[in-house]
Design a protein around this motif. Structure first.
Motif, short mmCIF file in Angstrom:
data_model
loop_
_atom_site.label_atom_id
_atom_site.label_comp_id
_atom_site.label_asym_id
_atom_site.label_seq_id
_atom_site.Cartn_x
_atom_site.Cartn_y
_atom_site.Cartn_z
N ILE A 31 -19.89 47.14 25.42
CA ILE A 31 -20.65 46.85 26.64
C ILE A 31 -21.88 46.02 26.25
N LYS A 45 -14.62 41.26 30.87
CA LYS A 45 -14.98 41.56 32.26
C LYS A 45 -16.46 41.23 32.45
N TYR A 64 -17.23 44.37 28.30
CA TYR A 64 -17.86 44.33 29.62
C TYR A 64 -19.25 43.73 29.46
N GLU A 117 -12.10 49.91 38.20
CA GLU A 117 -11.48 49.44 36.96
C GLU A 117 -10.60 50.53 36.36
N LEU A 164 -16.75 49.93 38.49
CA LEU A 164 -16.31 50.54 37.24
C LEU A 164 -15.28 51.65 37.49
#
Length: 442
Positions: free
Chosen positions: A135, A279, A249, A320, A317
């Motif tokens: 992330i 993403k 992400y 997802e 999220l």
């Protein structure tokens, strides 16, 4: 007169010598013995089915069979043959060639593999893969702004915390922040643009350590997005491989402000051997920011999503996770069907090799055996008519048991091979289910 007498005497002696010589030569030639014709060596016939499968084919096996020639060969058999002698001779003439089909059957691969692409379109066979989630969180000063629900950075941390805590068991997580040092003033730009830090190294999720990492920073400076993407590529470069899934992400609320080229770096990330799923999440981004972030996502062959509130980010999220779950469920169902198709095809192969009815030059082993037994029995009848057997019934029984034992052997082979395929199918289905659960246990 005297001269003629001597001449005549010489002629008589010469003639007599030639006659004696001729007789002597003729007697010598006539006394030479002709070489004895060696009797053909007849090998012992196989009795056990496994040995019969490997036997050398007979002179008149398969398409070489000619009944007239067979009977001529049978006529040469000695009289009063014992059962064993007759059996060996008949198999030597008429034993069939089982080896090609038998060896093909024995070499059949009993495993079942499904070459269906997984939802990440990456791995080819059901196998538990390593999942890595990195992330990248924008900690620039603008993340201190407010949206519906609260401060953007606080809302982003909440959503990331919830998301990271629900990654599949065995997955690894990392958190990299950028723009979290200095300030968003011009005098601190250089310091801020160099702030790019992996605050939670790639490893399994630990709630306490992850929480400590999230509490280390506040929204502060500029936005070095390009260098963050470049660093992510370095973080994951050792995780290239068919059984590794890497997901990146990026949560950002604005464009690159440190002079880097995030589109170029995203392209490099997408083309690297780690093959990541990228993403990009635009958190309350203006039009200019959206345009750049969309280009970043496209360059990495990833996706872009705009969210405008804390609830939006949380729902995205969660969505997802749900999307991934549905895709893996669909993959699992389709793969389960594929295991059945592959199982069915291999079972058909086994049964064709064993029991396929004559079709051109192709026939199953059992039909080759049926042909062999028929020819053997016809030859026994012929030998009986020629009075060459001691005990026809005993020989017929021997051929009957050859037939019976091979029939049972083929049945056991079928059961054994199908059982292996059943176990292979069960194992493949279990692997698929494990893969689905591993990827959707969120």
């Amino acid at each position: 007169m005297r001269w003629f007498s001597l001449q005549g005497l010489f002629a008589v002696v010469l003639t007599t010598a030639l006659i004696v010589s001729g007789c002597s030569t003729g007697e010598k030639e006539g006394s030479q013995e002709k070489p004895e014709k060696k009797e053909e060596s007849i090998p012992k016939a196989a009795h056990e089915p496994k040995e019969i499968m490997k036997q050398k084919p007979g002179r008149f096996s398969g398409d070489n069979y000619d009944r007239k020639k067979v009977e001529q060969a049978l006529d040469q058999f000695p009289d009063n043959l014992s059962t064993e002698e007759a059996y060996d001779r008949l198999v030597y003439l008429l034993g069939e060639n089982y080896r090609p089909q038998y060896e093909e059957l024995m070499s059949l691969d009993p495993t079942i593999q499904v070459n269906e692409k997984t939802p990440d379109n990456k791995i080819d066979v059901p196998s538990i893969e390593q999942m890595n989630v990195e992330i990248l969180l924008d900690a620039s000063g603008s993340m201190a702004g407010r949206v519906d629900g609260g401060v953007k950075m606080d809302l982003a941390k909440q959503a990331i915390r919830a998301f990271a805590s629900d990654v599949p068991e065995g997955a690894q997580v990392s958190l990299r922040v950028y723009g979290h040092k200095g300030s968003n003033q011009k005098k601190d730009k250089e310091v801020s643009c160099q702030s790019n830090e992996l605050i939670y190294p790639l490893k399994s999720y630990d709630s306490s350590q992850f929480e400590q990492s999230l509490n280390q920073f506040k929204p502060t400076g500029w936005t070095p997005l390009a260098s963050a993407i470049q660093a992510a590529r370095e973080d994951l470069k050792e995780w290239a491989g068919e059984k590794t899934r890497n997901i990146v992400y990026v949560v950002s609320d604005g464009v690159e402000t440190c002079g880097g080229d995030p589109v170029k770096e995203a392209k490099k990330l997408g083309e690297s051997g780690i093959e990541p799923m990228v993403k990009i999440i635009g958190f309350d981004v203006d039009d200019a920011g959206q345009q750049q972030l969309k280009k970043v996502a496209k360059a990495a062959d990833g996706s872009y999503q705009t969210v405008t509130s804390g609830d939006d980010l949380k729902k995205y999220l969660e969505g997802e996770k749900e999307r991934i779950r549905r895709e893996w469920e669909d993959w699992s169902i389709h793969s389960q069907l594929m295991t059945y198709e592959k199982w069915s095809k291999k079972v058909d192969e086994v049964r064709d090799l064993l029991f396929k009815k004559p079709d051109g030059n192709e026939k199953g082993i059992s039909y080759i055996k049926k042909q062999e037994i028929k020819r053997l029995n016809e030859s026994v009848d012929y030998l009986e008519k020629k009075n060459k057997l001691k005990d026809k019934d005993s020989l017929s029984d021997k051929i009957y048991w050859r037939d019976s034992n091979m029939t049972k052997f083929f049945g056991r082979l079928e059961t054994s091979m199908v059982d292996k395929l059943n176990k292979a199918q069960d194992k493949a289905r279990e692997d698929i289910k494990d893969q689905e659960e591993e990827m959707t246990n969120q």
